[in-house]
Motif scaffolding. Structure first.
Motif, short mmCIF file in Angstrom:
data_model
loop_
_atom_site.label_atom_id
_atom_site.label_comp_id
_atom_site.label_asym_id
_atom_site.label_seq_id
_atom_site.Cartn_x
_atom_site.Cartn_y
_atom_site.Cartn_z
N MET A 1 0.96 -1.17 0.19
CA MET A 1 0.13 -0.23 -0.19
C MET A 1 0.87 1.53 -0.45
SD MET A 1 -3.50 0.46 0.30
CE MET A 1 -4.11 -1.22 0.57
N VAL A 2 0.48 2.88 -0.72
CA VAL A 2 1.18 3.26 -1.03
C VAL A 2 -0.08 4.14 -0.37
CG1 VAL A 2 2.11 5.00 -2.40
CG2 VAL A 2 2.97 2.51 -2.51
N LEU A 3 0.81 5.25 0.20
CA LEU A 3 0.04 6.61 -0.01
C LEU A 3 0.07 7.80 -0.67
CD1 LEU A 3 -2.62 7.16 2.17
CD2 LEU A 3 -0.86 8.75 3.86
N ILE A 4 -0.92 8.17 -1.62
CA ILE A 4 -0.37 9.69 -2.90
C ILE A 4 -1.54 9.99 -2.03
CG2 ILE A 4 -1.44 8.08 -4.33
CD1 ILE A 4 0.08 9.23 -6.15
N ASN A 5 -1.16 11.50 -1.58
CA ASN A 5 -1.74 12.36 -1.88
C ASN A 5 -3.00 12.03 -0.67
OD1 ASN A 5 -0.56 14.36 -3.46
ND2 ASN A 5 -1.67 14.56 -4.98
N GLY A 6 -2.43 10.79 0.38
CA GLY A 6 -3.73 10.94 1.19
C GLY A 6 -4.52 10.06 1.26
N LYS A 7 -4.33 9.43 -0.12
CA LYS A 7 -5.48 8.36 -0.68
C LYS A 7 -4.14 6.73 -0.48
CE LYS A 7 -8.23 6.65 -4.65
NZ LYS A 7 -7.90 6.81 -5.94
N GLU A 8 -4.71 5.95 -0.10
CA GLU A 8 -4.56 4.58 -0.40
C GLU A 8 -4.17 3.95 -1.63
OE1 GLU A 8 -5.39 2.56 2.54
OE2 GLU A 8 -3.49 2.94 4.20
N VAL A 9 -2.84 3.42 -2.41
CA VAL A 9 -3.13 3.23 -3.63
C VAL A 9 -2.04 1.51 -3.09
CG1 VAL A 9 -2.18 3.24 -5.57
CG2 VAL A 9 -3.17 5.16 -4.83
N LYS A 10 -2.99 0.50 -4.14
CA LYS A 10 -2.10 -0.42 -3.71
C LYS A 10 -0.96 -0.85 -4.91
CE LYS A 10 -5.89 -3.11 -2.07
NZ LYS A 10 -7.04 -4.78 -2.12
N ILE A 11 -0.07 -1.38 -4.57
CA ILE A 11 0.63 -1.60 -5.66
C ILE A 11 0.82 -2.86 -5.79
CG2 ILE A 11 1.86 0.67 -5.64
CD1 ILE A 11 4.41 -0.38 -4.23
N LYS A 12 1.67 -3.78 -6.63
CA LYS A 12 2.21 -5.07 -6.50
C LYS A 12 3.74 -5.83 -6.72
CE LYS A 12 -1.59 -6.08 -10.08
NZ LYS A 12 -1.96 -6.29 -11.95
N ASN A 13 4.40 -4.40 -6.76
CA ASN A 13 5.48 -4.84 -6.52
C ASN A 13 6.28 -2.70 -6.82
OD1 ASN A 13 5.65 -7.11 -7.59
ND2 ASN A 13 4.97 -7.14 -9.52
N GLU A 14 7.39 -3.27 -6.35
CA GLU A 14 8.21 -2.27 -6.48
C GLU A 14 8.22 -1.21 -7.79
OE1 GLU A 14 12.48 -2.52 -5.70
OE2 GLU A 14 12.16 -2.93 -3.88
N ILE A 15 7.54 -0.44 -8.59
CA ILE A 15 8.04 1.11 -9.34
C ILE A 15 7.49 1.71 -10.06
CG2 ILE A 15 5.24 1.29 -8.83
CD1 ILE A 15 3.82 1.32 -11.33
N SER A 16 8.60 2.48 -10.82
CA SER A 16 9.83 3.82 -11.21
C SER A 16 8.49 4.80 -10.70
CB SER A 16 10.40 3.67 -12.23
OG SER A 16 9.05 3.85 -13.26
N LEU A 17 8.62 5.50 -9.71
CA LEU A 17 7.51 6.63 -9.83
C LEU A 17 7.64 7.28 -10.32
CD1 LEU A 17 7.04 8.76 -8.13
CD2 LEU A 17 8.99 9.70 -8.11
N TYR A 18 8.01 7.56 -12.52
CA TYR A 18 7.32 7.78 -14.04
C TYR A 18 6.12 7.22 -13.70
CZ TYR A 18 7.50 9.60 -18.35
OH TYR A 18 7.36 9.73 -19.28
N GLU A 19 6.57 5.63 -13.52
CA GLU A 19 5.24 4.88 -14.44
C GLU A 19 4.02 4.84 -12.81
OE1 GLU A 19 4.57 2.93 -17.03
OE2 GLU A 19 6.48 4.36 -17.67
N PHE A 20 4.38 4.85 -11.78
CA PHE A 20 3.19 5.68 -10.61
C PHE A 20 2.65 5.85 -10.82
CE2 PHE A 20 2.28 7.01 -6.85
CZ PHE A 20 1.71 5.96 -6.08
N LEU A 21 3.62 7.36 -11.31
CA LEU A 21 2.73 9.27 -11.60
C LEU A 21 1.22 9.26 -12.93
CD1 LEU A 21 5.37 11.06 -11.13
CD2 LEU A 21 3.59 11.16 -9.93
N LYS A 22 2.26 7.76 -13.67
CA LYS A 22 1.01 7.99 -14.99
C LYS A 22 -0.10 6.95 -14.17
CE LYS A 22 3.36 7.00 -19.07
NZ LYS A 22 3.53 6.59 -20.05
N GLU A 23 -0.10 5.86 -14.16
CA GLU A 23 -1.05 5.15 -13.29
C GLU A 23 -1.89 5.42 -12.21
OE1 GLU A 23 0.22 1.23 -11.72
OE2 GLU A 23 1.40 0.43 -13.71
#
Length: 65
Positions: A1-23
């Motif tokens: 789980m990653v917190l992005i701007n106060g919202k919890e988002v599930k991630i499966k594996n480590e991901i680049s910040l660039y791809e995380f932002l696009k997703e």
């Protein structure tokens, strides 16, 4: 789980910040990003890995007067 701007988002594996932002519907070319209260330079977005438990804050620039 990653917190992005106060919202919890599930991630499966480590991901680049660039791809995380696009997703998560952010344009990596027009935002500033802080991860765990540390500013990440835009030139490092593709190499910086977002991991479970991280707190990401995305700041968009808005023009106006």
């Amino acid at each position: 789980m990653v917190l992005i701007n106060g919202k919890e988002v599930k991630i499966k594996n480590e991901i680049s910040l660039y791809e995380f932002l696009k997703e998560n519907k952010f344009d990596p070319h027009f935002v500033a990003v802080e991860v765990n209260q540390e500013l990440v330079k835009r030139e490092n977005f593709k190499n910086f890995l977002v991991k479970d438990g991280y707190k990401v804050e995305v700041f968009s620039f808005v023009g106006g007067g």
